[in-house]
Design an enzyme around this catalytic site. Structure first.
Site, PDB file in Angstrom:
ATOM      1  N   ASP A 155      -9.556  -6.232  -3.481  1.00 25.85           N
ATOM      2  CA  ASP A 155      -9.074  -5.027  -2.731  1.00 25.85           C
ATOM      3  C   ASP A 155     -10.279  -3.959  -2.872  1.00 25.85           C
ATOM      4  O   ASP A 155     -10.624  -3.745  -4.223  1.00 25.85           O
ATOM      5  CB  ASP A 155      -7.832  -4.767  -3.387  1.00 25.85           C
ATOM      6  CG  ASP A 155      -7.296  -3.596  -2.455  1.00 25.85           C
ATOM      7  OD1 ASP A 155      -7.725  -3.123  -1.550  1.00 25.85           O
ATOM      8  OD2 ASP A 155      -6.002  -3.573  -2.700  1.00 25.85           O
ATOM      9  N   HIS A 180      -6.976  -6.624   0.127  1.00 23.20           N
ATOM     10  CA  HIS A 180      -5.950  -5.664   0.486  1.00 23.20           C
ATOM     11  C   HIS A 180      -4.894  -6.069   1.511  1.00 23.20           C
ATOM     12  O   HIS A 180      -3.821  -5.846   0.997  1.00 23.20           O
ATOM     13  CB  HIS A 180      -6.412  -4.205   1.110  1.00 23.20           C
ATOM     14  CG  HIS A 180      -5.609  -2.831   1.039  1.00 23.20           C
ATOM     15  ND1 HIS A 180      -4.991  -2.361  -0.025  1.00 23.20           N
ATOM     16  CD2 HIS A 180      -5.089  -2.492   2.221  1.00 23.20           C
ATOM     17  CE1 HIS A 180      -4.319  -1.593   0.276  1.00 23.20           C
ATOM     18  NE2 HIS A 180      -4.178  -1.386   1.541  1.00 23.20           N
ATOM     19  N   SER A 226       0.795  -1.260   0.095  1.00 25.78           N
ATOM     20  CA  SER A 226      -0.031  -0.077   0.125  1.00 25.78           C
ATOM     21  C   SER A 226       0.978   1.249  -0.164  1.00 25.78           C
ATOM     22  O   SER A 226       1.527   1.355  -0.884  1.00 25.78           O
ATOM     23  CB  SER A 226      -0.732   0.151   1.312  1.00 25.78           C
ATOM     24  OG  SER A 226      -2.019   0.963   1.173  1.00 25.78           O
TER      25      SER A 226
END
Length: 454
Positions: free
Chosen positions: A366, A394, A248
């Site tokens: 995600d 995610h 991320s």
């Protein structure tokens, strides 16, 4: 929830954050953990594991392949970017074979004005092909947009040596960087797996996360402040060949280091990192609310993160969230982190300049990062390969650790085979029957087997 509301009310009355902005307590043993002072008063917790290796190291001299990275990037004032790949382009079988061949160069055109539209590769039409009767006029290509004088031109011409990185190689180090609200604990499965294989692993807690110090000023959590922290950690632990693995927001720091240290960064893994766009805080976001209000909403935010970060929200996922120490940061740190995501240099051109091999891993479910963003990233990067995990979201490295570990290990061991570059006219090698080819910008889901924060 009631406690959070009372604390938030006290925060509003006193004007101070109800959160104690200090490192969280940790009951883990000190073995394998180090505390590094990157700046005076700014201390980061780092998990550093140096495995025991055999006395006789494996020789790596002469191994690996060299890829000619030659690229011309032209940006026009009308918002169009043209990428001309004039060097070696890796074949799609690289992750499914021990070696990967190269194929001819290509050209990619990108419209920077519409970041949601994927890049399109231009190809030369077949002169021997004839259109069906009556369609000669209808299938004529649309007139190309007039190009004015280029606004910016970047030329890359270098030789990139890519070799297999095994755990027995003492010159290899793996760096794991988490994202907003996470900690080094989210990498628990990866740290254990690769350290058992003989890899030296390094995983820091970002400032304000995990057991690292948490300054009480918002300026301590800007992208540039955190990037300098990661630079200090990298310079302290870096070996001759380093592999960066980011998740991320942590992907941006890996990109920054790969751009700053191209000779030392050997490969990069981007897990749910998003598209190749410059970072900019959202003007209309819940994280722009006052800290005391965010503190009142923290139970709801944690629940929302569980719903959006995991494909399933059962007892197993709740336990993973707790054990991974994810989303366990103060509302002050969370607000400062989200507001400090300003990095205008990290645009498409910045990413297109990277010549290091990059593996993109995306969880199909995600809800934070759409698949289209990783597809666009794969098309912009020179040596990028996208892999989609069908059962992940995610937090895919926590949900599907075995699948992620296998993918990463394949990528670490991969090296290109450029010895048969003269055999371009032969029939290209086909991947094994039980494998699917993986090409630059192509999506191939992975079916999850037993292995079932931003």
């Amino acid at each position: 929830m009631l406690t959070g509301f009372i604390d938030g009310l006290l925060c509003c009355l006193t004007g101070k954050s109800a959160n104690v902005v200090v490192p969280i307590e940790t009951s883990e043993p000190a073995d394998g953990f180090e505390f590094v002072e990157v700046k005076p008063g700014r201390v980061l917790r780092v998990r550093h594991i140096i495995p025991e290796r055999p006395a006789v190291m494996e020789q790596v001299t002469g191994q690996g392949g060299t890829v000619h990275c030659k690229r011309k990037i032209t940006v026009y004032r009308n918002g169009q970017m043209v990428i001309e790949n004039m060097g070696d382009i890796l074949r799609p079988e690289l992750l499914h074979c021990q070696n990967g061949d190269t194929e001819p160069s290509s050209t990619v055109e990108v419209d920077l004005l519409d970041s949601s539209a994927p890049a399109t590769s231009t190809s030369t039409p077949d002169p021997n092909s004839t259109p069906p009767p009556g369609q000669e006029q209808q299938e004529q290509p649309a007139p190309r947009r007039r190009r004015r004088k280029p606004k910016r031109t970047v030329v890359i011409d270098c030789e990139q040596k890519i070799s297999s990185c095994k755990g027995t190689h003492s010159d290899v180090a793996l760096f794991f960087v988490h994202g907003v609200g996470g900690s080094l604990d989210i990498w628990a499965s990866q740290l254990e797996f690769f350290s058992c294989l003989g890899y030296e692993v390094i995983a820091p807690d970002l400032a304000g996360h995990g057991a690292s110090s948490a300054p009480q000023i918002a300026a301590a959590y800007t992208f540039y402040a955190l990037a300098e922290d990661m630079r200090a950690i990298f310079k302290r632990y870096a070996r001759r060949r380093n592999i960066l693995i980011g998740h991320s927001y942590g992907v941006s720091f890996c990109t920054f280091l790969a751009h700053e240290y191209p000779e030392q960064v050997h490969k990069v893994v981007m897990i749910n990192g998003g598209g190749p766009t410059a970072l900019e805080p959202s003007l209309c976001s819940i994280f722009n609310l006052p800290t005391c209000v965010l503190h009142c909403l923290s139970p709801c935010l944690a629940w929302s993160f569980l719903k959006a970060g995991f494909a399933r929200q059962g007892a197993k996922e709740k336990q993973l969230l707790k054990e991974g120490n994810a989303f366990n940061v103060s509302s002050f740190v969370l607000r400062a982190m989200m507001s400090g995501q300003y990095w205008p240099e990290g645009d498409e051109v910045y990413h297109a300049e990277l010549t290091v091999p990059i593996l993109l891993v995306h969880g199909m479910h995600d809800k934070f990062v759409p698949i289209e963003e990783d597809q666009r990233m794969a098309e912009i990067l020179l040596l990028a390969f996208l892999k989609v995990i069908d059962e992940g979201s995610h937090m895919v490295m926590m949900e599907c650790p075995e699948t992620v570990n296998t993918l990463l290990h394949e990528f670490f061991l991969w090296e290109p085979d450029t010895s048969n570059g003269s055999k371009t006219k032969q029939e290209p090698a086909k991947p094994p029957a039980d494998r699917n080819p993986l090409s630059n910008g192509q999506v191939q889901p992975i079916a999850e087997g037993k292995d079932k924060n931003k």
